[in-house]
Each structure stands twice: as structure tokens, then as C-alpha cells.
Design an enzyme around this catalytic site. Sequence first.
Site, PDB file in Angstrom:
ATOM      1  N   CYS A 131       0.841  -1.196   0.000  1.00 55.79           N
ATOM      2  CA  CYS A 131       0.000   0.000   0.000  1.00 55.79           C
ATOM      3  C   CYS A 131       0.883   1.255   0.000  1.00 55.79           C
ATOM      4  O   CYS A 131       1.598   1.507  -0.963  1.00 55.79           O
ATOM      5  CB  CYS A 131      -0.951  -0.020   1.190  1.00 55.79           C
ATOM      6  SG  CYS A 131      -2.292   1.187   1.069  1.00 55.79           S
ATOM      7  N   HIS A 252      -3.588  -5.410  -0.587  1.00 56.82           N
ATOM      8  CA  HIS A 252      -3.230  -6.002   0.712  1.00 56.82           C
ATOM      9  C   HIS A 252      -3.423  -7.519   0.704  1.00 56.82           C
ATOM     10  O   HIS A 252      -4.477  -8.013   1.104  1.00 56.82           O
ATOM     11  CB  HIS A 252      -4.093  -5.407   1.824  1.00 56.82           C
ATOM     12  CG  HIS A 252      -3.766  -4.004   2.182  1.00 56.82           C
ATOM     13  ND1 HIS A 252      -2.868  -3.669   3.168  1.00 56.82           N
ATOM     14  CD2 HIS A 252      -4.216  -2.831   1.659  1.00 56.82           C
ATOM     15  CE1 HIS A 252      -2.782  -2.349   3.253  1.00 56.82           C
ATOM     16  NE2 HIS A 252      -3.586  -1.817   2.355  1.00 56.82           N
ATOM     17  N   GLU A 254      -2.133  -9.592   2.761  1.00 59.61           N
ATOM     18  CA  GLU A 254      -2.195 -10.081   4.148  1.00 59.61           C
ATOM     19  C   GLU A 254      -3.615 -10.024   4.707  1.00 59.61           C
ATOM     20  O   GLU A 254      -3.955 -10.739   5.662  1.00 59.61           O
ATOM     21  CB  GLU A 254      -1.238  -9.285   5.045  1.00 59.61           C
ATOM     22  CG  GLU A 254      -1.712  -7.930   5.519  1.00 59.61           C
ATOM     23  CD  GLU A 254      -1.668  -6.824   4.464  1.00 59.61           C
ATOM     24  OE1 GLU A 254      -2.093  -5.694   4.763  1.00 59.61           O
ATOM     25  OE2 GLU A 254      -1.184  -7.089   3.340  1.00 59.61           O
TER      26      GLU A 254
END
Length: 424
Positions: A131, A252, A254
Site C-alpha cells: 500500500c 493487501h 495479508e
Amino acid sequence: MSSSDLSTILPRVLIVSRRTLRKNKFVDFVGEYHLDLIVSYGAVPVIVPRVRGLHMLLQSFEPIHGVLLCEGEDIDPSHYEAEISGLSEEELEEIRNLHASDTDIDKEKDTIELSLAKLCLERNIPYLGICRGSQVLNVACGGTLYQDVEKEISKKCKELEGGVVHMDYENYDGHRHVIKVVENTPLHKWFEESLEEKMEIMVNSYHHQGVKKLANRFVPMAFAPDGLIEGFYDPDAYNPEEGKFIMGLQFHPERMRQQDSEKFDYPGCPSAYKEFAKAVIAYEKRLNPSSACVPKSLKLDPELETKRKILVRSFSIARDMYSNGMVSGQESELEVGAKFLEANTALSSQQEKRLKQMGATVRNASAYKERLKINEEKSIVARAIMGKMSIEQLSDLMSFYHMMGQICSEAMEKKLHDLVNEGI
């Protein structure tokens, strides 16, 4: 093995914290998913606090084997060519109002992270940007950013009804939008089994800025339908086995997890962290070849392993007994721990005395259990008596004990005060 030995063996990944306000105080934090993934793949996260002047102290964090930069506020536009955005002052004010938490520039964080990114580029230290971290990497290499993706490109794509939604304040983790993966890139390899003919996956994102002009050294790995670059890497600095990894992901991976589950949307989601950690470990070994010869953990023969398990169980039972007042095993099992403690004489006399006392305490487990039983019986009797008392009597009793508590507290404070004065 000493702690100094461990610091030379375990590869270190620097992660800069983000600052927020909680209970009228500043709090620094890093998202737990980033930390969990780094640890799970064999590296150690070292959190760099966002503190004024810290960019001058980065050498104190050596050795640096890797850098992971993630979310945060917008990068100060002065670090790139913001004046060519073409946005009016009214539009900029609208952006500031809509994204107030992101447009509140953090110049200290910018300085620290840009310094780290440039350090990685100079030394070829593995770098993963997620990001904002991908935007920092691009800016550090001379690239530029869109000040607001929605106003500058998404709504201008007439073929896309409503443009692409890159962030959803109401659905932080659950929001997804499609991206198209570029063939023969690391991202393609990681998600290969999940990609079909369209070469598309659904990703989580939470950002209103993004890469505008990609720095020359980088190659795109994925695009959103509005043309925004969602991932890029340096092909000349990508070989995890040799400690090379320079990459930025706008989305993202994760957070791409199924609701109320640790299971990822795609098997390839954790690959960026896995390959990054692999590069970090390889880079650390290159800097310190002796760390490759880490002593293997001691393996016991079956007989010793059985004895070890019995001993561990003995101490576990003793711990539970004293923590919870419960005994989950036989007294004979407690005896094993007691004998071990009393037999351990290769210590100082003070330590030996302490261990023997512990052994005697474990050995006297039956007496302790009897005391627990007596206390429980006393409690039952007391409850029965109080159950027969009137509300006024109970109120008087509470007042009495409250008063006695205050008197005890005052007396203790006076005694401590006298002891301090005597010491002086």
C-alpha cells in the site's frame, strides 16, 4: 546461547510504525498480520517508532537485513510532482474532507521511510512495500503519484460504470476489486493455480492514492480495470534465493482472508511475505556467512525424551495446582518434579536452597490440597451464615471491613514512610 549470538543469527526486518491518537495520547502501531507473516517465515520484525529525528539514528538499527513498509497517511506531495495533477483547490479541499485521516501528512514518517527505502536501494537490501509502502518505493526512485485515484483516473474511465472502488470505509477487510495479473512476473507465479484465462484475481485494497508515473527501474505486475498499477518489481533485483527482493504491492494480500478465518482467499496470498523472508534470510547469510552454521537443536534418545516428558508434566501439574487450585494428575507425578529439584545441586548454595524449598513444596501437595478443602468448607459456612443476615447487618459488615481496609492501608503507608526515613 547468549542474546548477542541470537541477534547475529536471526534476520531482522525493520517496520516503521504508524501514529494514531488514543486516550489523548499518541500511540505507535503496526498491523498484526504483517508481523505474524514475517515471524512465521523465519525473520524477526523490528519496529521502528515514528519519532522526531529518528531518521538521523537509523544506523542504530543495524544490522538491517530487510525492510517492510506498509500503511499510513498520504506522502507529502512535495516529494513528487504534485503540481501537475490538474486538480483545482476546490477538488483538493473535497479530497481532504473525504479522506481526513489519510491526508493529514506525517512528515516524520515520510522522512524515516524514504531514508530506509533509499538505503535499501543503495545496498540492495530486500524491500517489500505494501500500500503506502509501494508508493514510498516509487517516489524514492523518482516516480510520481496520483493525489486522488478516483478524481484523476477512475471516474474518467467511461467504459467502467462508476469507476473502480479502491477503498471502502465501511468494509475495511471485506472490500475486493478485480486486478489483471501480468504474465511472467512473480505475482503470476504466486497466483498461477488461481488464475484462469482472464488472468484476474479479486484483491483487498484501501487507498485513495497510487502510482502515476512508475519509476524507470520497475516493471508492472498487475493493473486495476481503470489502469492503476497494483503491483511492480525490479527484475534486476529479484532473486529471493540470492537475497534480492525489491517490490511494491498496492493491494493487501495479508488481509485477503475469509471471514472469521485465518484461511486466505487464494493459496498465493502469503507468497509475497514468504519470498521476501526467504530473501531476507539469504541476505543475512551473505553478510554473515558464519550464521549459516547454526547449531541444530539437541535431539534426545527415546528413553531420555520419555523422561523429559514425564518431568515436564510434573511441573505442569504443580503449576496448575498453584495457579488454579486444581490438581490434574496423581501425587506420584508430582514426586518426579520434587526429586529433580532436590537433586539439582550444580548451583550456588542460595539457588540450591531455593530449589529444595520448591521441591519440598511440590512434595507437600497433599497437605496443600487439604488446606484448599478446609478453605472451601469455611467459605461454604460463611456464605450460609451471611445468607441468614438482614440487609442492614450485611451493610454494617461491609462498612466495617471497608473501614478496616482503610485503617490497614494508612498503617502500612505510615510504616513504609518510617522505613524510608530511617534509610535516609
